[in-house]
Design an enzyme around this catalytic site. Structure first.
Site, mmCIF file in Angstrom:
data_model
loop_
_atom_site.group_PDB
_atom_site.id
_atom_site.type_symbol
_atom_site.label_atom_id
_atom_site.label_comp_id
_atom_site.label_asym_id
_atom_site.label_seq_id
_atom_site.Cartn_x
_atom_site.Cartn_y
_atom_site.Cartn_z
ATOM 1 N N ARG A 1 37.910 -4.161 -25.676
ATOM 2 C CA ARG A 1 36.847 -5.087 -26.113
ATOM 3 C C ARG A 1 37.415 -6.172 -27.023
ATOM 4 O O ARG A 1 38.312 -5.896 -27.809
ATOM 5 C CB ARG A 1 35.777 -4.295 -26.877
ATOM 6 C CG ARG A 1 34.555 -4.000 -26.061
ATOM 7 C CD ARG A 1 33.664 -2.972 -26.682
ATOM 8 N NE ARG A 1 33.237 -3.225 -28.045
ATOM 9 C CZ ARG A 1 32.414 -2.426 -28.722
ATOM 10 N NH1 ARG A 1 31.926 -1.341 -28.136
ATOM 11 N NH2 ARG A 1 32.062 -2.697 -29.943
ATOM 12 N N LYS B 1 29.806 7.199 -32.334
ATOM 13 C CA LYS B 1 28.337 7.197 -32.184
ATOM 14 C C LYS B 1 27.949 7.060 -30.712
ATOM 15 O O LYS B 1 27.093 7.771 -30.222
ATOM 16 C CB LYS B 1 27.692 6.005 -32.926
ATOM 17 C CG LYS B 1 27.936 5.951 -34.392
ATOM 18 C CD LYS B 1 27.231 4.753 -35.014
ATOM 19 C CE LYS B 1 27.733 3.402 -34.515
ATOM 20 N NZ LYS B 1 29.124 3.093 -34.845
ATOM 21 N N ARG C 1 34.796 -5.461 -39.400
ATOM 22 C CA ARG C 1 33.627 -4.641 -39.049
ATOM 23 C C ARG C 1 33.487 -3.469 -40.022
ATOM 24 O O ARG C 1 32.377 -3.106 -40.418
ATOM 25 C CB ARG C 1 33.754 -4.124 -37.608
ATOM 26 C CG ARG C 1 33.553 -5.240 -36.585
ATOM 27 C CD ARG C 1 34.028 -4.850 -35.209
ATOM 28 N NE ARG C 1 33.280 -3.776 -34.611
ATOM 29 C CZ ARG C 1 33.699 -3.090 -33.538
ATOM 30 N NH1 ARG C 1 34.853 -3.385 -32.965
ATOM 31 N NH2 ARG C 1 32.953 -2.142 -33.034
ATOM 32 N N ARG D 1 40.634 2.394 -27.496
ATOM 33 C CA ARG D 1 39.389 2.436 -26.718
ATOM 34 C C ARG D 1 39.489 1.507 -25.518
ATOM 35 O O ARG D 1 40.004 0.397 -25.595
ATOM 36 C CB ARG D 1 38.205 2.015 -27.569
ATOM 37 C CG ARG D 1 36.944 1.864 -26.710
ATOM 38 C CD ARG D 1 35.685 1.881 -27.483
ATOM 39 N NE ARG D 1 35.589 0.833 -28.455
ATOM 40 C CZ ARG D 1 34.553 0.716 -29.290
ATOM 41 N NH1 ARG D 1 33.574 1.594 -29.236
ATOM 42 N NH2 ARG D 1 34.511 -0.257 -30.140
ATOM 43 N N ARG E 1 21.140 -1.108 -38.675
ATOM 44 C CA ARG E 1 22.446 -1.333 -39.268
ATOM 45 C C ARG E 1 22.326 -1.982 -40.637
ATOM 46 O O ARG E 1 23.341 -2.220 -41.281
ATOM 47 C CB ARG E 1 23.196 -2.282 -38.351
ATOM 48 C CG ARG E 1 24.494 -1.716 -37.859
ATOM 49 C CD ARG E 1 25.114 -2.819 -37.079
ATOM 50 N NE ARG E 1 26.392 -2.520 -36.592
ATOM 51 C CZ ARG E 1 26.659 -2.026 -35.413
ATOM 52 N NH1 ARG E 1 25.684 -1.684 -34.607
ATOM 53 N NH2 ARG E 1 27.893 -1.876 -35.028
HETATM 54 P P1 AP5 Z 1 32.743 5.131 -29.557
HETATM 55 O O1 AP5 Z 1 31.889 6.299 -29.179
HETATM 56 O O2 AP5 Z 1 32.808 3.988 -28.627
HETATM 57 O O3 AP5 Z 1 32.389 4.671 -31.061
HETATM 58 P P2 AP5 Z 1 31.156 3.929 -31.661
HETATM 59 O O4 AP5 Z 1 30.891 4.557 -32.989
HETATM 60 O O5 AP5 Z 1 30.025 3.865 -30.703
HETATM 61 O O6 AP5 Z 1 31.836 2.516 -31.876
HETATM 62 P P3 AP5 Z 1 31.352 1.050 -31.539
HETATM 63 O O7 AP5 Z 1 32.533 0.167 -31.830
HETATM 64 O O8 AP5 Z 1 30.752 0.945 -30.190
HETATM 65 O O9 AP5 Z 1 30.308 0.861 -32.603
HETATM 66 P P4 AP5 Z 1 29.960 -0.377 -33.260
HETATM 67 O O10 AP5 Z 1 28.857 0.201 -34.050
HETATM 68 O O11 AP5 Z 1 30.924 -1.139 -34.053
HETATM 69 O O12 AP5 Z 1 29.681 -1.372 -32.039
HETATM 70 P P5 AP5 Z 1 28.351 -1.743 -31.299
HETATM 71 O O13 AP5 Z 1 28.640 -1.741 -29.866
HETATM 72 O O14 AP5 Z 1 27.185 -0.979 -31.816
HETATM 73 O O15 AP5 Z 1 34.217 5.689 -29.843
HETATM 74 C C1 AP5 Z 1 35.277 4.843 -30.241
HETATM 75 C C2 AP5 Z 1 36.570 5.292 -29.536
HETATM 76 O O16 AP5 Z 1 36.953 6.586 -29.980
HETATM 77 C C3 AP5 Z 1 36.428 5.391 -28.010
HETATM 78 O O17 AP5 Z 1 37.640 5.039 -27.410
HETATM 79 C C4 AP5 Z 1 36.136 6.878 -27.771
HETATM 80 O O18 AP5 Z 1 36.542 7.290 -26.489
HETATM 81 C C5 AP5 Z 1 36.954 7.538 -28.877
HETATM 82 N N1 AP5 Z 1 36.329 8.730 -29.395
HETATM 83 C C6 AP5 Z 1 34.998 8.997 -29.517
HETATM 84 N N2 AP5 Z 1 34.810 10.212 -30.066
HETATM 85 C C7 AP5 Z 1 36.062 10.713 -30.331
HETATM 86 C C8 AP5 Z 1 36.547 11.926 -30.928
HETATM 87 N N3 AP5 Z 1 35.680 12.849 -31.390
HETATM 88 N N4 AP5 Z 1 37.886 12.083 -31.042
HETATM 89 C C9 AP5 Z 1 38.738 11.132 -30.599
HETATM 90 N N5 AP5 Z 1 38.356 9.977 -30.014
HETATM 91 C C10 AP5 Z 1 37.030 9.761 -29.890
HETATM 92 O O19 AP5 Z 1 28.144 -3.257 -31.836
HETATM 93 C C11 AP5 Z 1 29.036 -4.307 -31.497
HETATM 94 C C12 AP5 Z 1 28.610 -5.546 -32.242
HETATM 95 O O20 AP5 Z 1 27.267 -5.930 -31.839
HETATM 96 C C13 AP5 Z 1 28.528 -5.446 -33.764
HETATM 97 O O21 AP5 Z 1 29.785 -5.649 -34.389
HETATM 98 C C14 AP5 Z 1 27.508 -6.539 -34.082
HETATM 99 O O22 AP5 Z 1 28.087 -7.836 -34.048
HETATM 100 C C15 AP5 Z 1 26.526 -6.435 -32.928
HETATM 101 N N6 AP5 Z 1 25.409 -5.528 -33.225
HETATM 102 C C16 AP5 Z 1 25.108 -4.373 -32.577
HETATM 103 N N7 AP5 Z 1 24.037 -3.778 -33.121
HETATM 104 C C17 AP5 Z 1 23.644 -4.574 -34.149
HETATM 105 C C18 AP5 Z 1 22.607 -4.477 -35.116
HETATM 106 N N8 AP5 Z 1 21.751 -3.424 -35.144
HETATM 107 N N9 AP5 Z 1 22.504 -5.470 -36.031
HETATM 108 C C19 AP5 Z 1 23.344 -6.529 -36.027
HETATM 109 N N10 AP5 Z 1 24.353 -6.678 -35.154
HETATM 110 C C20 AP5 Z 1 24.511 -5.700 -34.215
#
Ligand code: AP5
Length: 213
Positions: free
Chosen positions: A160, A13, A171, A127, A88
């Site tokens: 991370r 994402k 998660r 990552r 979310r």
């Molecule tokens: P990446 O693009 O980083 O994936 P992502 O879907 O953004 O994953 P995140 O882990 O950042 O999402 P998340 O939703 O768990 O975490 P967030 O930061 O929002 O890609 C992942 C990896 O794959 C990378 O290494 C990338 O290079 C690689 N990649 C990408 N595309 C690829 C492809 N096509 N092929 C191969 N490799 C690829 O949230 C973190 C924490 O914050 C949550 O756990 C929660 O505690 C809190 N939080 C955040 N938002 C909320 C909310 N709205 N409500 C409550 N808690 C929240």
């Protein structure tokens, strides 16, 4: 244009949201990035959020919604945005919807980046994230030019805290219970679009461009 990115943790994402933001001139709004910036800065919000994030749990809706609404009220979001990691939960989506309705607005596209759980666990261990600007890489699929160094700002790249295998499994479990229902929520509103996130990131972006036009 107002876009919501959906998909499991690690589905890509954030990677796609940044490409959309750059390609369409929209601000990229990531609640995860906002929380991580606060953790890094040692703010009270950061301290509160860290306790949940490190366990792979969601930060409570009330806190998250407040932060998101403050962010999208800023000037740069006037003509739209890409939301990454928000909403979310159904209550988060309902608040966003209600706030947008007050202004006669709505989400135009909810893009679900689909990747099976088994691929996710492999991706997350590879990552690497920049400690300074938050840019993300993958040691195999999207490597930086110089190992361990961010292409964008030259700072150090790290694994991370919440990308450890056990935390990733938590998660994913929370995602299936609390976030996946949003797929039906946006489908019922007629704005859901699905893309195959197992393709390489450039190919996924090509598919998204066909949707956004
Ligand atoms: P990446 O693009 O980083 O994936 P992502 O879907 O953004 O994953 P995140 O882990 O950042 O999402 P998340 O939703 O768990 O975490 P967030 O930061 O929002 O890609 C992942 C990896 O794959 C990378 O290494 C990338 O290079 C690689 N990649 C990408 N595309 C690829 C492809 N096509 N092929 C191969 N490799 C690829 O949230 C973190 C924490 O914050 C949550 O756990 C929660 O505690 C809190 N939080 C955040 N938002 C909320 C909310 N709205 N409500 C409550 N808690 C929240």
């Amino acid at each position: 244009m107002k876009i919501v990115m959906l998909g499991a943790p690690g589905a890509g994402k954030g990677t796609q949201a940044k490409m959309i933001a750059a390609g369409y001139g929209l601000p990229h709004v990531s609640t995860g990035d906002i929380f991580r910036a606060n953790v890094k800065g040692g703010t009270p919000l950061g301290m509160e959020a860290k306790a949940y994030m490190d366990k792979g749990k969601l930060v409570p809706d009330e806190l998250t919604v407040r932060i998101l609404l403050d962010r999208v009220a800023q000037d740069d979001c006037k003509n739209g945005y890409v939301l990454d990691g928000f909403p979310r939960t159904i209550p988060q989506a309902e608040v966003l919807d209600a706030e947008l309705s007050k202004m006669g607005e709505k989400i135009d596209f909810a893009i679900d980046v689909e990747v099976p759980d088994e691929n996710i666990i492999r991706r997350m261990s590879g990552r690497r994230a920049c400690v300074n600007c938050g840019a993300t890489y993958h040691i195999v699929h999207i490597p930086p030019k110089k190992e361990g160094i961010c292409d964008a700002c030259g700072s150090e790249l790290i694994l991370r805290d919440d990308d450890k295998e056990e935390t990733v499994k938590n998660r994913l479990e929370i995602y299936h219970k609390q976030t996946q229902p949003l797929i039906d929520f946006y489908n019922n509103k007629g704005v859901l679009k699905e893309v195959d996130g197992t393709k390489d990131s450039a190919a996924v972006f090509e598919d998204i461009k066909k949707i956004l036009g």
